[in-house]
Design a protein around this motif. Sequence first.
Motif, PDB file in Angstrom:
ATOM      1  N   GLU A 260       0.826  -1.202   0.000  1.00 40.89           N
ATOM      2  CA  GLU A 260       0.000   0.000   0.000  1.00 40.89           C
ATOM      3  C   GLU A 260       0.864   1.258   0.000  1.00 40.89           C
ATOM      4  O   GLU A 260       0.531   2.264  -0.624  1.00 40.89           O
ATOM      5  CB  GLU A 260      -0.941   0.005   1.200  1.00 40.89           C
ATOM      6  CG  GLU A 260      -2.082  -0.993   1.096  1.00 40.89           C
ATOM      7  CD  GLU A 260      -2.939  -0.760  -0.138  1.00 40.89           C
ATOM      8  OE1 GLU A 260      -3.243   0.413  -0.453  1.00 40.89           O
ATOM      9  OE2 GLU A 260      -3.293  -1.748  -0.800  1.00 40.89           O
ATOM     10  N   GLY A 261       1.983   1.194   0.732  1.00 35.28           N
ATOM     11  CA  GLY A 261       2.901   2.327   0.735  1.00 35.28           C
ATOM     12  C   GLY A 261       3.494   2.589  -0.638  1.00 35.28           C
ATOM     13  O   GLY A 261       3.576   3.741  -1.081  1.00 35.28           O
ATOM     14  N   VAL A 262       3.905   1.535  -1.315  1.00 32.85           N
ATOM     15  CA  VAL A 262       4.444   1.675  -2.671  1.00 32.85           C
ATOM     16  C   VAL A 262       3.393   2.266  -3.610  1.00 32.85           C
ATOM     17  O   VAL A 262       3.676   3.189  -4.390  1.00 32.85           O
ATOM     18  CB  VAL A 262       4.927   0.298  -3.187  1.00 32.85           C
ATOM     19  CG1 VAL A 262       5.188   0.348  -4.693  1.00 32.85           C
ATOM     20  CG2 VAL A 262       6.184  -0.134  -2.445  1.00 32.85           C
ATOM     21  N   ARG A 263       2.172   1.742  -3.530  1.00 34.70           N
ATOM     22  CA  ARG A 263       1.098   2.242  -4.387  1.00 34.70           C
ATOM     23  C   ARG A 263       0.837   3.732  -4.131  1.00 34.70           C
ATOM     24  O   ARG A 263       0.676   4.530  -5.055  1.00 34.70           O
ATOM     25  CB  ARG A 263      -0.168   1.429  -4.150  1.00 34.70           C
ATOM     26  CG  ARG A 263      -1.340   1.849  -5.029  1.00 34.70           C
ATOM     27  CD  ARG A 263      -2.572   1.028  -4.747  1.00 34.70           C
ATOM     28  NE  ARG A 263      -2.384  -0.366  -5.148  1.00 34.70           N
ATOM     29  CZ  ARG A 263      -2.378  -1.399  -4.319  1.00 34.70           C
ATOM     30  NH1 ARG A 263      -2.555  -1.190  -3.024  1.00 34.70           N
ATOM     31  NH2 ARG A 263      -2.208  -2.615  -4.756  1.00 34.70           N
ATOM     32  N   ARG A 264       0.816   4.104  -2.866  1.00 33.09           N
ATOM     33  CA  ARG A 264       0.533   5.495  -2.498  1.00 33.09           C
ATOM     34  C   ARG A 264       1.620   6.436  -3.010  1.00 33.09           C
ATOM     35  O   ARG A 264       1.339   7.528  -3.516  1.00 33.09           O
ATOM     36  CB  ARG A 264       0.416   5.597  -0.973  1.00 33.09           C
ATOM     37  CG  ARG A 264       0.053   6.974  -0.452  1.00 33.09           C
ATOM     38  CD  ARG A 264       0.066   6.975   1.073  1.00 33.09           C
ATOM     39  NE  ARG A 264      -0.331   8.259   1.620  1.00 33.09           N
ATOM     40  CZ  ARG A 264      -1.571   8.569   1.985  1.00 33.09           C
ATOM     41  NH1 ARG A 264      -2.540   7.689   1.860  1.00 33.09           N
ATOM     42  NH2 ARG A 264      -1.859   9.764   2.479  1.00 33.09           N
TER      43      ARG A 264
END
Length: 506
Positions: A260-264
């Motif tokens: 989720e961090g990478v996507r954000r």
Amino acid sequence: MTQAQPIKIAILAMGGEGGGVLADWIVDLGEHNGYYAQTTSVPGVAQRTGATIYYVELFARDETEARAPILALMPLPGDVDVVLASELMEAGRAVQRGLVTPERTTLVASTHRVYSIAEKTAMGDGRVDDRALIAHAGQAAKRFVRFDMAQAAEASGSVISAVLFGALAGTGVLPFSRRQFEETIERGGVGVKPSLRAFDLGHARAGADEAADGAKDEARNQPQDKAQQRAPAPRDPAVARLLERVRTELPVEVQSFAVEGVRRLIDYQDPDYAALYLDRLAKLRGKVADAPEILLRETARHLALWMSYEDTIRVADLKTRASRFERVRGEVRAQADQLLAINEFMHPRIEEICETLPAGIGRWLARPHAVHRLVERHTKAGRVIKTSSLRGYLMLHAVARLRGMRRRTLRYELETARIEAWLQQIVQSAQHNPALAVEVAQCQRLVKGYSDTHARGLANYQTLMGAVVHAGARLAPATLRELRDAALADEHGHKLRAALARHALA
């Protein structure tokens, strides 16, 4: 002989949800089917556009009785037969007021939420627990009928009031047939077809087994099967490499947060910025031997939030996205042929202007001199920008396009220094107390928002970190948690200062 009693119905609804129409339908239903009927309302002006209590009493006509009954104007605690709530918090308010009783009251409520002002403005997660609300309401009511009526209204192209009317009919608590309910809608003559569709959905859901509804509520709160959570493989090679790094470099329990961090951060900046995020996590893991999973998980979560800080570029980007225009049109239910005007109230401080510029120029402008005073003078009044106009949209779109130079701005330089200092503090705390390091990681929750909100949160965070450095190894994790909660409870820092004094850390 027992004296006849009226049927007492309370309706709790917010502005624009058709609570008045629902009350009028119930009155019309009663009057056309042999009942005296009366409705009153008390509008509210607080919270979410003002919640209103509508009260309806129905009294069966007796042809042998010459006198008309005197009906009450307001519901009394413990003396209501049916409560209709257009939103879950309104159901909670009805319970709190004592309008819902286990011996008598049928409670019909929508389970969707429209968050209150207090919930939205809390520095931390101020949301009320939906499950607790549902549990309390279920204990307080004789019968509790609940489902997402906002979703049903959206599916039928109508409003919640029509769904509530159908749910009321489906409970069977009123002495009227389904056809009599439908005839009431037809007599209204406005939006009959969508209202009947919404009525049908509400009637069907209310008639279903409540145990099945409870099972659905429970299932909704359970994590999905891992196969359902598995996302399709990305097409972009750079993104695929980032996800492969997550899979190979991080424990399984941390991977969902890191993904989720990478996507954000890709959405916020680009894949290279997301790679920096993973580099920082890898560096932390290398410095903290045998780091507990909770520390890595909380750091992964809060690092992504901090690295996607809300600068002027981010705010302009979010305000000019097509998805935002579509969301606003959906919220106001604008038709395809209707014009929609969106006004943005912008009040950037001189600090935001300086921090959006390249670091060297920004530092120069931040110093007190004639140019600084001139720019600051123009920021005092604020501006209203209409993003639905070409000029307003292009103005913010141009700011959003500065994303390419974000990593050269003064704000990026400042945030990078703060993030690195925070990560270093996590490492230092983990060396003598991993539980304290977890609390340090969670202190990032204070740093959020934009403009004045960000400045106040950052000041509280810096005060807290000063206390952490001052106390060192003698600071207990529970004490830091208490200090953080105090800072989140009061954005101006009064409660935090009182807590610091109480623990001799001021």
